[in-house]
Design an enzyme around this catalytic site. Structure first.
Site, mmCIF file in Angstrom:
data_model
loop_
_atom_site.group_PDB
_atom_site.id
_atom_site.type_symbol
_atom_site.label_atom_id
_atom_site.label_comp_id
_atom_site.label_asym_id
_atom_site.label_seq_id
_atom_site.Cartn_x
_atom_site.Cartn_y
_atom_site.Cartn_z
ATOM 1 N N ASP A 101 0.813 -1.216 0.000
ATOM 2 C CA ASP A 101 0.000 0.000 0.000
ATOM 3 C C ASP A 101 0.849 1.270 0.000
ATOM 4 O O ASP A 101 2.018 1.257 0.408
ATOM 5 C CB ASP A 101 -0.891 0.046 1.241
ATOM 6 C CG ASP A 101 -2.089 -0.878 1.130
ATOM 7 O OD1 ASP A 101 -2.133 -1.684 0.182
ATOM 8 O OD2 ASP A 101 -2.968 -0.804 2.006
ATOM 9 N N HIS A 246 3.631 -2.419 3.148
ATOM 10 C CA HIS A 246 3.674 -1.067 2.585
ATOM 11 C C HIS A 246 4.987 -0.856 1.837
ATOM 12 O O HIS A 246 6.031 -1.368 2.246
ATOM 13 C CB HIS A 246 3.538 -0.014 3.687
ATOM 14 C CG HIS A 246 2.220 -0.054 4.397
ATOM 15 N ND1 HIS A 246 1.935 -0.982 5.378
ATOM 16 C CD2 HIS A 246 1.099 0.706 4.253
ATOM 17 C CE1 HIS A 246 0.695 -0.797 5.823
ATOM 18 N NE2 HIS A 246 0.169 0.223 5.153
#
Length: 281
Positions: A101, A246
């Site tokens: 992400d 992430h």
């Protein structure tokens, strides 16, 4: 009147009728275009006799081009409005999905892409539009290497505190920049912070996107240490799980190192790292 004269007269009348029908058809066609476009019908030039060619007014040749300056935008796919996001994926065998992400970030995303390419696996990247705008070459690389690019809004806001109009703007603007860069509009959406509400599901479906959450949260954004991230993935691994990591939003060097360690272990354990398939209804 002779038989030949009678036949000649019949043919003459038939030609006149055909010519009249053709003229009516041409006039009707011109009238149809005028109805659709609001333009006056263009009268055909006489078939015989000297003709003078006049330059057509702009309104007269607007109908000629049938192509635009680029490929037409595809209409959003029909998607059911969900009440909750998908947390797992279905599939045969020991499948697992890796997701990243907040990117792309030129400091960390290239290293993650390098590792995925080394082991010949595909992953999902839920990107923020403002990051895409500054790093289009990384999104183009994702496309070239077969990864799936999902929508993670433009600026990563807490959607549950926004109006419906602002939620749509965050989603749609990101869809547009991804399509411009990736060549396709996103088919998947993930709400920042995992904060979903009815509007996010409805608007996501209107834009042709399915909602995807996660099963394993590595909490790598807290920088807990490379070993901790590896342990969380190894302990949570199971068929169909979705792993959240992430590649932007802070120091993601631990995430980069952890992927290099746990990815080969997953593969050696018999897991097939894949991406979910869309089933349109």
């Amino acid at each position: 009147m002779t038989k030949d004269q009678s036949l000649t007269g019949l043919l003459t009348r038939r030609r006149a009728l055909l010519a009249g029908a053709a003229a009516v058809g041409a006039a009707g066609t011109a009238g149809l275009f005028a109805t659709v476009t609001g333009e006056k019908p263009i009268r055909p030039a006489p078939a015989a006799g000297p003709q003078t060619h006049r330059a057509l007014k702009p309104s007269a040749y607007r109908l000629e081009p049938l192509t635009g300056y680029g490929p037409p935008r595809a209409a959003p796919r029909r998607v059911l409005v969900r009440r909750r996001p998908f947390l797992r994926v279905s599939g045969r065998g020991r499948t697992i999905v890796l997701t990243f992400d907040d990117g792309p970030d030129p400091r960390y995303t290239p290293h993650i892409l390098d590792t995925l390419r080394e082991y010949d696996v595909r992953a999902m990247f839920f990107v923020c539009g403002e990051m895409v705008a500054d790093n289009k070459e990384l999104v183009a690389r994702m496309a070239d290497e077969g990864h799936v690019v999902g929508n993670h809004t433009w600026s990563h806001p807490l959607l549950t505190r926004l109006s419906r109009g602002r939620i749509r703007a965050e989603m749609e603007r990101t869809c547009d920049v991804v399509e411009e860069t990736y060549g396709e509009r996103p088919a998947w959406f993930r709400a920042p912070y995992g904060a979903w509400n009815r509007a996010t599901f409805q608007l996501g479906a209107e834009l042709g996107m399915e909602p995807l959450a996660w099963t394993i949260d590595t909490l790598d954004w807290t920088t807990p240490g490379t070993g901790t991230i590896i342990h969380r993935v190894a302990n949570g691994a199971a068929p169909g799980v979705v792993v959240l990591s992430h590649d932007a939003g802070g120091d993601r060097s631990q995430s980069v190192r952890a992927l290099r360690a746990y990815l080969p272990r997953l593969l050696d354990s018999g897991y097939f790292v894949t991406v979910p398939e869309r089933k349109y209804r």
